[in-house]
Design a protein around this motif. Structure first.
Motif, PDB file in Angstrom:
ATOM      1  N   GLU A 271     -68.417  33.625  -4.869  1.00 46.52           N
ATOM      2  CA  GLU A 271     -70.285  33.462  -4.618  1.00 46.52           C
ATOM      3  C   GLU A 271     -71.032  33.586  -5.857  1.00 46.52           C
ATOM      4  N   ARG A 274     -70.450  30.312  -7.032  1.00 45.00           N
ATOM      5  CA  ARG A 274     -71.327  28.895  -6.959  1.00 45.00           C
ATOM      6  C   ARG A 274     -72.499  29.103  -7.290  1.00 45.00           C
ATOM      7  N   SER A 278     -74.548  26.762  -9.810  1.00 43.36           N
ATOM      8  CA  SER A 278     -76.211  26.267  -9.806  1.00 43.36           C
ATOM      9  C   SER A 278     -77.389  26.216 -10.142  1.00 43.36           C
TER      10      SER A 278
END
Length: 379
Positions: A271, A274, A278
């Motif tokens: 996570e 990710r 982003s």
């Protein structure tokens, strides 16, 4: 070492397989690498006619192990691969030649090597094509099971699986490239064995990660995380480990029993990765929907932008340059043209749900990654 059932073959493969594309320095190095792999619990060895002297070197190594009674033939699972063809006689000769090179009476698993295009897919249904010869070889015992390997687009992979002619598939799939998730799931539904190609090298050069990626993965290493992401998935049977020397087997195989579900820490790291991607890429992030294709200039827009994503977010420029250099140099094994081929036609722009400025991003990717061209190791 843990072992998993290879789909409907009912063979039980070690969760790491020895891939032999890189162990070609000498027959002696190949012998040492094979012996070390078997000693560490690997029972599946994969080669191909297209890998130079690999079949010959493997055959010599296996013969030596049998003579010394250090490995029984029935305890080893051998895969070799031959390219698709519309000529059944050519495939039949290829099977016999591979048996001779390997010094074997039968091949456990034969893969149709490189079902990468719609043309290759069509060859699988020709009445007197390669599959007729494979079926004959299965009938007389020269081949036990048949599958296919692929570097092709998702629609071709799904199409090959849907022919219901295969018991296993070799394909690319890893935490940095999840495009083939639907193929893994369809293969699982059809009870096919799933063999993952090169998750550490082509999956990101994870043996030599950049400092930023290494830091983001702490307290694990990127390589550990990459292997764990795959090993934790019960649909996946085995991962290719392409050791060039015996000592390259030791560290990865320390993980050969780590097939449990992802831990809370591992989920948190994924996570974090990710979220970091982003945040760094912002409105320039390509989310890999593939809606931009086809490109009139045959640029593989999603893959160019995926490599840019990784370079910008994780400093994976070395990996990006390595893979980007394959464009226009590896044929159907790595299709598509470079980003600098963009003509600003704008065809892709209205199809992008993220409203990305694709021409600008393509040129930026080429500026970052457009180093020396590379050819495939075995063309």
């Amino acid at each position: 070492m843990h072992y998993r059932r290879f789909g409907k073959t009912h063979l039980h493969l070690s969760v790491f397989s020895l891939g032999t594309m890189r162990y070609l320095a000498s027959a002696e190095t190949a012998r040492q690498t094979v012996e070390r792999a078997i000693a560490l619990g690997i029972n599946h060895i994969e080669t191909a006619r297209g890998y130079g002297n690999s079949e010959i070197f493997l055959g010599k190594a296996l013969a030596g192990l049998r003579r010394e009674e250090r490995a029984k033939r029935e305890d080893l699972i051998i895969t070799t691969k031959l390219p698709p063809t519309i000529d059944a006689d050519a495939m039949a000769r290829g099977i016999d030649e591979s048996l001779a090179r390997l010094g074997l009476d039968y091949i456990d698993c034969l893969a149709i090597h490189g079902v990468n295009t719609a043309e290759h897919l069509a060859m699988l249904t020709v009445e007197r094509g390669c599959m007729a010869a494979v079926r004959a070889a299965i009938a007389d015992g020269r081949v036990r099971w048949v599958g296919f390997s692929t570097h092709g687009p998702l629609d071709v992979i799904l199409g090959a699986i849907a022919t219901d002619q295969f018991q296993f598939v070799n394909l690319h799939y890893n935490w940095l490239f999840q495009r083939n998730a639907a193929a893994v799931e369809l293969a699982h539904q059809k009870d096919m064995g799933v063999f993952i190609i090169s998750p550490a090298d082509k999956g990101g050069l994870l043996y030599t990660p950049p400092e930023r990626l290494d830091t983001l993965c702490h307290p694990q290493s990127p390589l550990h995380l990459g292997y764990r992401w795959l090993l934790s998935d019960p649909r996946i049977t085995t991962l290719s480990l392409g050791a060039a020397r015996p000592e390259e087997l030791d560290w990865p195989l320390e993980m050969a029993d780590q097939t449990h579900p992802l831990t809370d820490t591992e989920v948190e790291i994924l996570e974090r990765l990710r979220s970091h991607q982003s945040a760094v890429l912002g409105t320039d992030q390509c989310n890999q929907c593939y809606a931009c294709l086809p490109c009139p200039e045959d640029i593989h827009i999603p893959e160019v932008l995926r490599l840019r994503n990784l370079a910008v977010a994780y400093d994976m420029t070395q990996y990006g340059t390595y893979r980007y250099g394959m464009f226009e140099n590896a044929g159907h094994w790595f299709p598509g043209r470079r980003g600098d081929r963009c003509t600003d036609c704008g065809d892709c722009l209205p199809r992008c749900p993220e409203a990305l400025d694709i021409p600008t991003l393509l040129r930026d990717a080429h500026r970052r990654l457009g180093g020396s061209p590379r050819r495939r190791l075995w063309g």
